[in-house]
Design a protein around this motif. Structure first.
Motif, PDB file in Angstrom:
ATOM      1  N   GLY A  33      51.135 -84.054  86.453  1.00 53.43           N
ATOM      2  CA  GLY A  33      50.280 -83.164  85.683  1.00 53.43           C
ATOM      3  C   GLY A  33      49.762 -81.964  86.444  1.00 53.43           C
ATOM      4  N   VAL A  34      49.996 -81.897  87.758  1.00 58.68           N
ATOM      5  CA  VAL A  34      49.576 -80.729  88.534  1.00 58.68           C
ATOM      6  C   VAL A  34      50.419 -79.528  88.100  1.00 58.68           C
ATOM      7  CG1 VAL A  34      49.553 -79.718  90.867  1.00 58.68           C
ATOM      8  CG2 VAL A  34      48.692 -82.034  90.497  1.00 58.68           C
ATOM      9  N   SER A  49      66.912 -74.949  81.244  1.00 56.57           N
ATOM     10  CA  SER A  49      67.263 -76.207  80.579  1.00 56.57           C
ATOM     11  C   SER A  49      65.958 -76.946  80.324  1.00 56.57           C
ATOM     12  CB  SER A  49      68.178 -77.059  81.458  1.00 56.57           C
ATOM     13  OG  SER A  49      69.386 -76.395  81.714  1.00 56.57           O
ATOM     14  N   PRO A  50      65.527 -77.018  79.060  1.00 55.84           N
ATOM     15  CA  PRO A  50      64.274 -77.710  78.752  1.00 55.84           C
ATOM     16  C   PRO A  50      64.348 -79.194  79.121  1.00 55.84           C
ATOM     17  CG  PRO A  50      65.086 -76.491  76.841  1.00 55.84           C
ATOM     18  CD  PRO A  50      66.163 -76.476  77.872  1.00 55.84           C
ATOM     19  N   HIS A  51      63.193 -79.806  79.278  1.00 53.78           N
ATOM     20  CA  HIS A  51      63.144 -81.227  79.578  1.00 53.78           C
ATOM     21  C   HIS A  51      63.682 -82.020  78.391  1.00 53.78           C
ATOM     22  CE1 HIS A  51      60.607 -85.056  80.338  1.00 53.78           C
ATOM     23  NE2 HIS A  51      61.820 -85.186  80.818  1.00 53.78           N
ATOM     24  N   THR A 106      57.604 -80.510  83.415  1.00 57.07           N
ATOM     25  CA  THR A 106      57.558 -80.654  81.960  1.00 57.07           C
ATOM     26  C   THR A 106      56.442 -79.750  81.445  1.00 57.07           C
ATOM     27  OG1 THR A 106      57.628 -82.300  80.178  1.00 57.07           O
ATOM     28  CG2 THR A 106      56.007 -82.660  81.950  1.00 57.07           C
ATOM     29  N   ASN A 107      56.230 -79.757  80.148  1.00 53.38           N
ATOM     30  CA  ASN A 107      55.194 -78.917  79.538  1.00 53.38           C
ATOM     31  C   ASN A 107      55.378 -77.440  79.868  1.00 53.38           C
ATOM     32  OD1 ASN A 107      53.917 -81.226  78.450  1.00 53.38           O
ATOM     33  ND2 ASN A 107      52.906 -81.578  80.420  1.00 53.38           N
ATOM     34  N   GLY A 117      54.868 -74.853  84.182  1.00 56.62           N
ATOM     35  CA  GLY A 117      54.829 -76.201  83.626  1.00 56.62           C
ATOM     36  C   GLY A 117      53.997 -77.098  84.508  1.00 56.62           C
ATOM     37  N   THR A 118      54.157 -78.402  84.317  1.00 56.45           N
ATOM     38  CA  THR A 118      53.430 -79.378  85.128  1.00 56.45           C
ATOM     39  C   THR A 118      54.401 -80.374  85.737  1.00 56.45           C
ATOM     40  OG1 THR A 118      53.003 -80.778  83.200  1.00 56.45           O
ATOM     41  CG2 THR A 118      51.306 -79.177  83.781  1.00 56.45           C
TER      42      THR A 118
END
Length: 172
Positions: A46-47, A61-63, A94-95, A113-114
């Motif tokens: 989450g960082v 390339s999205p997660h 991600t995110n 992202g995180t």
């Protein structure tokens, strides 16, 4: 070819817990520059991960959680500096903000992202840097080792000179 300077910041300006391996260590082996010159920068799940330099996205390339494996997981972002003479790669995130796509202009410090965790692997972002001697798309891609520099940055920036002659970059 003309040398150029680039302002470089840490992709993990807050929450960095240390290095988990750098270029030519462990799984960071040739032939691909983005693996061989990878820097695993440890930080908690989450960082936030931020752009280390001004750039434009060249591949994204999205997660896809169904495609995650022990080596490849999370979103993957390739980007190049505005002059197309250096670039970077980020993964295990991600995110990613919805406005990021191929062609997006990114400024140093922008949120990418995180950090995500996967299957017991210590959470980290994998980042790699490359000098493109002669410029993209037909220049010579040469990975660069700035691992210790990145680990020491925290929330500051440094100026890095890329000579465009095959020599390692100079941190000023």
């Amino acid at each position: 070819m003309t040398a150029f300077d680039m302002e470089l910041a840490s992709p993990v300006p807050s929450g960095l817990s240390g290095g988990l391996g750098g270029p030519n260590q462990g799984g960071h082996q040739p032939p691909d520059w983005y693996i061989q010159f990878g820097m695993d920068l440890g930080a908690g799940e989450g960082v936030e991960v931020h752009a280390a330099f001004d750039a434009h996205v060249t591949k994204y390339s999205p997660h896809d959680p169904s495609a995650d494996s022990g080596k490849v997981y999370g979103a993957q972002l390739f980007m190049r500096a505005p002059n197309d003479m250096m670039g970077g790669f980020y993964t295990h995130i991600t995110n990613v903000p919805s406005e990021i796509a191929v062609g997006s202009q990114i400024s140093r410090g922008d949120l990418l992202g995180t950090i995500m965790s996967f299957d017991g692997i210590p959470s980290h972002v994998h980042a790699a840097l490359v000098e493109i001697i002669g410029g993209a798309p037909n220049g010579q891609y040469q990975g660069v080792d700035l691992y210790q520099t990145i680990l020491n940055l925290a929330d500051s920036t440094v100026t890095v000179t890329f000579a465009q002659d095959g020599s390692p970059p100079t941190v000023n």
